[in-house]
Design a protein around this motif. Sequence first.
Motif: not given
Length: 304
Positions: A211-236
């Motif tokens: 699960n932690d690796e998938l969350l890290e993958i999600a953050e990398v994917m989002v950054a690669g698309m020039n989007y960003k998470f905040n604390k709330g969306s990371i938790k979601a």
Amino acid sequence: MANEVEEKVVKAVSEVNLKEDFQSSGVADILSELDNSLIGLEPVKTRIKETASLLLVDKAREKLGLVSESPTLHMSFSGNPGTGKTTVALKIADLLHRLGYVRKGHLVSVTRDDLVGQYIGHTAPKTKEVLKKAMGGVLFIDEAYYLYRPENERDYGQEAIEILLQVMENNRDDLVVVLAGYKDKMDKFFESNPGFRSRVAHHIDFPDYSNDELLEIAEVMVAGMNYKFNKGSIKAMAEYIELRRKQPHFANARSIRNAIDRARLRQANRVFNNSDGPIGANFLSQIEDVDIRQSRVFSGGIDK
């Protein structure tokens, strides 16, 4: 006399600098890129590094006249969808090209439909055309077990298998075949096809991501698309991953990419509906928790 030969070999071996070859061949760069670009998959990375070492040593032995024929490099990648098998196959193709085991280093990815025809006389031309495109590189056959369908006497998959086996044996110095698919099905496939089992030297198992690796993958994917998470969306997203993993047809990183694509659709709709005037990059790039929590997963539905 034997001692003289041994001394000559030792002296010659001492003149081969494996570390220098490791750097000059570009293999070091590929392995470093593999480490940096792929999250998790530590057992896979270890096997790739071991294979690279084997090939480097083999090349050194070839220079000294200690090797008379090319090693068998055909591989099997076993694991669930979305665990990076195609990505690793691309790296393997580049690695083999840098070391001089294949001429071009390209990857041709196919499934059963690309190889097997629907009527008599159709399969051989299709399979041979694919092999022609793949020569000098790596042929990646996804869900390879679907080539073998013993329950259907009129199935033409066996014809494709026979052609593949012949080419894997006779052209192994110009083509590397990677067979991929679910582990249990790949095991049965090799049990039913001893010809493939005898020609595949390297079997690599791809584990599911945590699960932690998938969350890290999600953050990398989002950054690669020039989007960003905040604390709330990371938790979601972390909660989404935990729930989605329990549902049918979970496909690791592939499911995460699909979830992000849907979150972007919801974000775009939210941004459009709430933009009454000029808006900046920050507003356009922010994914909020609501964009993720609108998924059916959170209400007990099935996300696909």
